[in-house]
Write an enzyme that holds these catalytic residues in place. Structure first.
Site, PDB file in Angstrom:
ATOM      1  CG  ASP A   8      -1.778   1.185   1.371  1.00  0.00           C
ATOM      2  OD1 ASP A   8      -2.301   1.622   0.334  1.00  0.00           O
ATOM      3  OD2 ASP A   8      -1.953   1.700   2.487  1.00  0.00           O
ATOM      4  CG  ASP A  10      -1.806   7.415   0.640  1.00  0.00           C
ATOM      5  OD1 ASP A  10      -0.812   8.004   0.191  1.00  0.00           O
ATOM      6  OD2 ASP A  10      -2.910   7.394   0.070  1.00  0.00           O
TER       7      ASP A  10
END
Length: 220
Positions: A8, A10
């Protein structure tokens, strides 16, 4: 045997999650919605429109706006977010991540980004690590947001690997659920209670050590 890593973006590679949450919080206030910390935190890892719909639900405004108005709100939020992204530099890469990427490269592991953010290429370029990755899942091709497994399944396909050949990294509960639903090994970064479904959990990226994660992975 480990052959790839899926990330991922963020809250995992950089702290851009805080820009997202600030922009959403400001938009919510403009709409007369005061979000609690828990409600704001629930927006982590999910798509732009899913986030907006959740905010409207929290404010009992689900049926107040047309789709066109919702698109306008989401665009306004994104504009404010991108203004912050433009200021990012390699100094915004989270602690421990450069070493993790370097160790992965030494092992010739495939690396793919599985982020709901449409700004992922811009952010990675600003961070100076765009060339480290073999692929980025295009959020526009997705039919379902996290916690649905689709994004991690697509990331795995991009890498050309099977579920039991990858380790995936997340900081959000919805993301960890997405990884596990895809049948992959999940590394959670953050609160161990929130991320309890993960196979391996560290409080911050600073504690990420590929050799230690791999050791647990190989025992699964």
């Amino acid at each position: 045997m480990l052959k790839g890593l899926i990330f991922d973006l963020d809250g995992v590679l950089t702290n851009s999650a805080v820009y997202h949450l600030t922009a959403w919080n400001n938009l919510a206030k403009e709409l007369g919605i005061n979000l609690t910390d828990d409600q704001l935190d629930s927006l982590r890892g999910i798509s732009r429109m899913d986030s907006l719909n959740l905010i409207l639900k929290y404010g009992d405004q689900e049926d107040k706006y047309s789709e066109a108005e919702k698109e306008k709100f989401a665009a306004e939020k994104n504009t404010k977010f991108v203004e912050q992204v433009e200021k990012m530099t390699p100094a915004d890469i989270l602690p421990g991540i450069p070493e993790l990427l370097s160790d992965a490269k030494k092992q010739n592991l495939k690396m793919v980004i599985a982020s709901a953010s449409k700004n992922a290429p811009k952010i990675l370029t600003k961070l100076g690590i765009m060339d480290e990755f073999d692929g980025i899942v295009d959020p526009a091709t997705l039919h379902h947001g996290k916690p649905d497994p689709e994004i991690y399944e697509k990331a795995q396909e991009l890498a050309g690997l099977n579920a039991d050949e990858v380790i995936s990294f997340e900081d959000a509960q919805a993301g960890v659920q997405s990884i596990k639903s895809a049948g992959q090994f999940a590394v959670g970064i953050g609160d161990k209670e929130v991320l309890k479904e993960a196979d391996y959990i560290v409080p911050t990226t600073k504690e990420l050590k590929l050799s230690e994660i791999e050791s647990v992975f190989n025992k699964k």
